[in-house]
Design a protein around this motif. Sequence first.
Motif, mmCIF file in Angstrom:
data_model
loop_
_atom_site.group_PDB
_atom_site.id
_atom_site.type_symbol
_atom_site.label_atom_id
_atom_site.label_comp_id
_atom_site.label_asym_id
_atom_site.label_seq_id
_atom_site.Cartn_x
_atom_site.Cartn_y
_atom_site.Cartn_z
ATOM 1 N N SER A 1 9.928 -0.932 -4.471
ATOM 2 C CA SER A 1 9.207 -1.396 -5.670
ATOM 3 C C SER A 1 8.845 -0.276 -6.637
ATOM 4 O O SER A 1 8.003 -0.475 -7.513
ATOM 5 C CB SER A 1 7.935 -2.163 -5.280
ATOM 6 O OG SER A 1 8.254 -3.304 -4.531
ATOM 7 N N SER A 2 9.462 0.881 -6.515
ATOM 8 C CA SER A 2 9.220 1.933 -7.499
ATOM 9 C C SER A 2 10.177 1.757 -8.674
ATOM 10 O O SER A 2 11.125 0.981 -8.606
ATOM 11 C CB SER A 2 9.374 3.318 -6.870
ATOM 12 O OG SER A 2 10.671 3.481 -6.343
ATOM 13 N N ARG A 3 9.894 2.466 -9.753
ATOM 14 C CA ARG A 3 10.694 2.338 -10.964
ATOM 15 C C ARG A 3 11.125 3.702 -11.472
ATOM 16 O O ARG A 3 10.489 4.714 -11.190
ATOM 17 C CB ARG A 3 9.882 1.632 -12.052
ATOM 18 C CG ARG A 3 9.684 0.144 -11.828
ATOM 19 C CD ARG A 3 8.344 -0.330 -12.326
ATOM 20 N NE ARG A 3 7.279 0.098 -11.425
ATOM 21 C CZ ARG A 3 6.005 0.189 -11.782
ATOM 22 N NH1 ARG A 3 5.642 -0.070 -13.013
ATOM 23 N NH2 ARG A 3 5.092 0.567 -10.898
ATOM 24 N N LEU A 4 12.206 3.701 -12.242
ATOM 25 C CA LEU A 4 12.750 4.944 -12.776
ATOM 26 C C LEU A 4 13.431 4.656 -14.109
ATOM 27 O O LEU A 4 14.251 3.743 -14.203
ATOM 28 C CB LEU A 4 13.757 5.544 -11.801
ATOM 29 C CG LEU A 4 14.513 6.792 -12.253
ATOM 30 C CD1 LEU A 4 13.548 7.974 -12.402
ATOM 31 C CD2 LEU A 4 15.614 7.142 -11.244
ATOM 32 N N HIS B 1 6.365 4.749 5.379
ATOM 33 C CA HIS B 1 5.349 3.800 4.911
ATOM 34 C C HIS B 1 4.954 4.156 3.480
ATOM 35 O O HIS B 1 3.934 4.823 3.264
ATOM 36 C CB HIS B 1 4.118 3.823 5.822
ATOM 37 C CG HIS B 1 4.408 3.453 7.236
ATOM 38 N ND1 HIS B 1 4.866 2.204 7.599
ATOM 39 C CD2 HIS B 1 4.320 4.186 8.384
ATOM 40 C CE1 HIS B 1 5.038 2.169 8.914
ATOM 41 N NE2 HIS B 1 4.720 3.347 9.413
ATOM 42 N N PRO B 2 5.743 3.739 2.489
ATOM 43 C CA PRO B 2 5.428 4.078 1.101
ATOM 44 C C PRO B 2 4.009 3.625 0.738
ATOM 45 O O PRO B 2 3.680 2.441 0.846
ATOM 46 C CB PRO B 2 6.476 3.306 0.301
ATOM 47 C CG PRO B 2 7.606 3.086 1.263
ATOM 48 C CD PRO B 2 6.969 2.921 2.599
ATOM 49 N N TYR B 3 3.207 4.570 0.311
ATOM 50 C CA TYR B 3 1.802 4.284 0.018
ATOM 51 C C TYR B 3 1.656 3.807 -1.422
ATOM 52 O O TYR B 3 2.087 4.479 -2.373
ATOM 53 C CB TYR B 3 0.952 5.534 0.240
ATOM 54 C CG TYR B 3 -0.504 5.374 -0.127
ATOM 55 C CD1 TYR B 3 -1.382 4.722 0.728
ATOM 56 C CD2 TYR B 3 -0.991 5.870 -1.337
ATOM 57 C CE1 TYR B 3 -2.726 4.573 0.391
ATOM 58 C CE2 TYR B 3 -2.333 5.725 -1.675
ATOM 59 C CZ TYR B 3 -3.187 5.072 -0.812
ATOM 60 O OH TYR B 3 -4.509 4.918 -1.148
ATOM 61 N N HIS B 4 1.034 2.643 -1.593
ATOM 62 C CA HIS B 4 0.852 2.055 -2.916
ATOM 63 C C HIS B 4 -0.624 1.757 -3.141
ATOM 64 O O HIS B 4 -1.292 1.189 -2.269
ATOM 65 C CB HIS B 4 1.663 0.763 -3.038
ATOM 66 C CG HIS B 4 1.454 0.027 -4.329
ATOM 67 N ND1 HIS B 4 1.880 0.521 -5.539
ATOM 68 C CD2 HIS B 4 0.865 -1.169 -4.596
ATOM 69 C CE1 HIS B 4 1.572 -0.338 -6.495
ATOM 70 N NE2 HIS B 4 0.945 -1.374 -5.953
ATOM 71 N N CYS C 1 0.842 -0.325 2.548
ATOM 72 C CA CYS C 1 2.235 0.075 2.697
ATOM 73 C C CYS C 1 3.071 -0.870 1.851
ATOM 74 O O CYS C 1 2.880 -2.089 1.894
ATOM 75 C CB CYS C 1 2.658 -0.001 4.155
ATOM 76 S SG CYS C 1 4.435 0.306 4.422
ATOM 77 N N HIS C 2 4.015 -0.322 1.083
ATOM 78 C CA HIS C 2 4.820 -1.165 0.197
ATOM 79 C C HIS C 2 6.019 -1.794 0.902
ATOM 80 O O HIS C 2 6.824 -2.467 0.246
ATOM 81 C CB HIS C 2 5.270 -0.381 -1.030
ATOM 82 C CG HIS C 2 4.927 -1.083 -2.305
ATOM 83 N ND1 HIS C 2 5.230 -0.582 -3.541
ATOM 84 C CD2 HIS C 2 4.293 -2.255 -2.549
ATOM 85 C CE1 HIS C 2 4.813 -1.401 -4.479
ATOM 86 N NE2 HIS C 2 4.239 -2.424 -3.896
ATOM 87 N N ARG C 3 6.145 -1.605 2.184
ATOM 88 C CA ARG C 3 7.069 -2.409 2.976
ATOM 89 C C ARG C 3 6.251 -3.619 3.437
ATOM 90 O O ARG C 3 5.379 -3.509 4.297
ATOM 91 C CB ARG C 3 7.612 -1.604 4.151
ATOM 92 C CG ARG C 3 8.515 -0.466 3.700
ATOM 93 C CD ARG C 3 8.954 0.405 4.845
ATOM 94 N NE ARG C 3 9.836 -0.288 5.770
ATOM 95 C CZ ARG C 3 10.434 0.296 6.810
ATOM 96 N NH1 ARG C 3 10.217 1.592 7.038
ATOM 97 N NH2 ARG C 3 11.218 -0.378 7.610
#
Length: 289
Positions: free
Chosen positions: A45-48, A198-201, A253-255
């Motif tokens: 769910s990140s953007r670029l 564990h992507p931290y959001h 976590c974004h998962r």
Amino acid sequence: YADSVNYVEFFPPNACESRPVAYDGVYRSEIPHPEPSHKHMLTVSSRLDLAVKCSQDATVHFHQGKLGEKSLMVRIQVQPEKAPQSQTSNFTSNYASQNSNASSLAPTVVVTPSLPSSPFWDMEKETAWQARRPYYMPNLNSPGMRVEDTWIVSMDNYYLNGTKGFSVNQVTWDPEQAIREFDLGQLIECRLLNTQTHPYHAHINRMLIVEPGGCGYGRYEEGQYYDTIAADKDECMVRVKFFDFAGRLVIHCHRFGHEDLGMMSWIDVLGGHGHGIHAKPAVNCSSVL
């Protein structure tokens, strides 16, 4: 890492020059990135935002480590500089017919090498420029900024007794209990642990990376803002300031499979409008289906 680390990749590598101009919807402090690359990391769910210049036909892929037909997103076709108008209208269909083995769902973008656009302030001199950021995204690492509190945030796979389970600082989701309290307007420094898988959001307030040298993958740069971080190292130091919004701010976590199993909590930001507001009672969805 299959669901935490993904890549956008231009192929062949020398076909296109691509430079990041923004991460997670926020301009870099200097635009564009000084170094072009054909491959860019993205987490869940990140953007670029990229500035892209192609000198030859290319394909753009989104993958988790391997290029293939299923990873193909877009085909880029570079048209000749002086092609007749009638000829340019046939480029897309001709290219598609010549590449019938490629995914039929991937669109084809036709571009001209000399298209007069550029991410640079001066196209000829290739000079960079600085974006004007809103007041709630200052340089939190400047000498005038005073850190008022620190916090270690650990994305844990196991509990202290050795039992496997997902948690944040050994705490699972509790709608009645905040994991920490901070004050509106407070500047804090957080040490994020175990974000590799564990992507931290964090909701509402983006994080400024202050880790010397950044947090890896060529994406997580020191001095830039992000709303989701999946570092390639055990820890990543960030700063957050709680502007404007008080009350419950969710972290997780974004998962989403991990989030749903308990790796989610909330911060209570005290003071200001919004503190103490509670959501409406949960509704049984079967009653409206």
